[in-house]
Write an enzyme that holds these catalytic residues in place. Structure first.
Site, PDB file in Angstrom:
ATOM      1  N   LYS A 133       0.835  -1.204   0.000  1.00  0.00           N
ATOM      2  CA  LYS A 133       0.000   0.000   0.000  1.00  0.00           C
ATOM      3  C   LYS A 133       0.873   1.259   0.000  1.00  0.00           C
ATOM      4  O   LYS A 133       0.582   2.233  -0.716  1.00  0.00           O
ATOM      5  CB  LYS A 133      -0.919   0.003   1.217  1.00  0.00           C
ATOM      6  CG  LYS A 133      -2.015  -1.052   1.178  1.00  0.00           C
ATOM      7  CD  LYS A 133      -2.825  -1.038   2.475  1.00  0.00           C
ATOM      8  CE  LYS A 133      -3.915  -2.091   2.481  1.00  0.00           C
ATOM      9  NZ  LYS A 133      -4.672  -2.105   3.756  1.00  0.00           N
ATOM     10  N   ALA A 139      -1.410   0.493   6.740  1.00  0.00           N
ATOM     11  CA  ALA A 139      -1.556  -0.647   7.639  1.00  0.00           C
ATOM     12  C   ALA A 139      -2.513  -1.661   7.037  1.00  0.00           C
ATOM     13  O   ALA A 139      -3.358  -1.325   6.200  1.00  0.00           O
ATOM     14  CB  ALA A 139      -2.070  -0.198   9.008  1.00  0.00           C
ATOM     15  N   ASP A 140      -2.344  -2.904   7.471  1.00  0.00           N
ATOM     16  CA  ASP A 140      -3.279  -3.950   7.068  1.00  0.00           C
ATOM     17  C   ASP A 140      -3.423  -4.928   8.224  1.00  0.00           C
ATOM     18  O   ASP A 140      -2.426  -5.388   8.781  1.00  0.00           O
ATOM     19  CB  ASP A 140      -2.791  -4.682   5.821  1.00  0.00           C
ATOM     20  CG  ASP A 140      -3.907  -5.479   5.177  1.00  0.00           C
ATOM     21  OD1 ASP A 140      -4.607  -4.915   4.317  1.00  0.00           O
ATOM     22  OD2 ASP A 140      -4.107  -6.663   5.546  1.00  0.00           O
ATOM     23  N   THR A 141      -4.661  -5.212   8.586  1.00  0.00           N
ATOM     24  CA  THR A 141      -4.946  -6.128   9.684  1.00  0.00           C
ATOM     25  C   THR A 141      -5.548  -7.408   9.133  1.00  0.00           C
ATOM     26  O   THR A 141      -6.472  -7.363   8.328  1.00  0.00           O
ATOM     27  CB  THR A 141      -5.922  -5.482  10.688  1.00  0.00           C
ATOM     28  OG1 THR A 141      -5.333  -4.287  11.204  1.00  0.00           O
ATOM     29  CG2 THR A 141      -6.237  -6.427  11.842  1.00  0.00           C
ATOM     30  N   GLY A 147       0.063  -5.331  10.130  1.00  0.00           N
ATOM     31  CA  GLY A 147       1.314  -4.870   9.530  1.00  0.00           C
ATOM     32  C   GLY A 147       1.225  -3.374   9.308  1.00  0.00           C
ATOM     33  O   GLY A 147       0.165  -2.854   8.951  1.00  0.00           O
TER      34      GLY A 147
END
Length: 198
Positions: free
Chosen positions: A51, A68-70, A105
């Site tokens: 991203k 961010a990525d969850t 992340g």
């Protein structure tokens, strides 16, 4: 340094606001596919960095973008955002009565070319849920924008989550303790903010 949050998540926006940080929102469509060989934390870190790469060419030297990525993992299986109510019910049925991991992340990328990628892990324990509880949650809270089909801050988290091992805020979508420390290390906290000790 000017902070940019590249996220449409109201939870991430609220967490940064609650930290006392000023930021602007920039949104860009980025695909969320990942290489199939990646597992668990590596998936979340890859997606966060992927991203951030979409913003790199447009960053001014004094800007820093936060992406961010969850993800929710049951073993090595990644449970993404549910496609519909039936998919959400299937996910919650699998999660209830057991523990699973949540990984977020994060990528911090500056306009002068510096980049930090990290992740945080939280283990979430769910008590057994009835089908009526699962159906009530999906009908009233429509968790279709949430990995694993639930938000820990929502009704189902309040009645179903019995224990967390790790950061609650990580489950919400941003490990703010790590973000704060890394922003300090990059010299990106406001001058008036309290600085972490060394």
């Amino acid at each position: 340094m000017r902070l940019i949050l590249a996220s449409n998540s109201p939870r991430r926006r609220q967490l940064l606001t609650d930290l006392g940080l000023a930021y602007e929102i920039r949104l860009r469509a980025v695909d969320e596919d990942f290489p199939p060989h990646l597992r668990r934390a590596a998936v979340a870190e890859y997606l966060a960095a992927h991203k951030a790469a979409a913003y790199a060419a447009d960053l001014a030297p004094d800007e820093l973008v936060i992406t961010a990525d969850t993800i929710v993992c049951l073993g090595d299986e990644v449970l993404n955002k549910p496609a519909d109510a039936a998919d959400a019910a299937a996910m919650l049925t699998r999660l209830q009565g057991r523990a699973h991991e949540v990984f977020t992340g994060v990528c911090l990328r500056t306009g002068d070319g510096r980049q930090v990628v990290f992740s945080d892990q939280t283990t979430v324990h769910f008590r057994p849920l009835s089908s009526a509880e699962i159906d009530f949650y999906i009908t009233h809270y429509k968790p279709f924008d949430k990995a694993g089909a639930y938000g820990a801050q929502d009704w189902v988290g309040m009645v179903g989550v019995t224990r967390l091992e790790g950061s609650y805020f990580n489950v919400m979508g941003l490990p703010v303790h790590r973000v704060w420390a890394e922003l300090a290390r990059l010299g990106a906290l406001p001058a008036a903010a309290p600085q972490p000790g060394h």
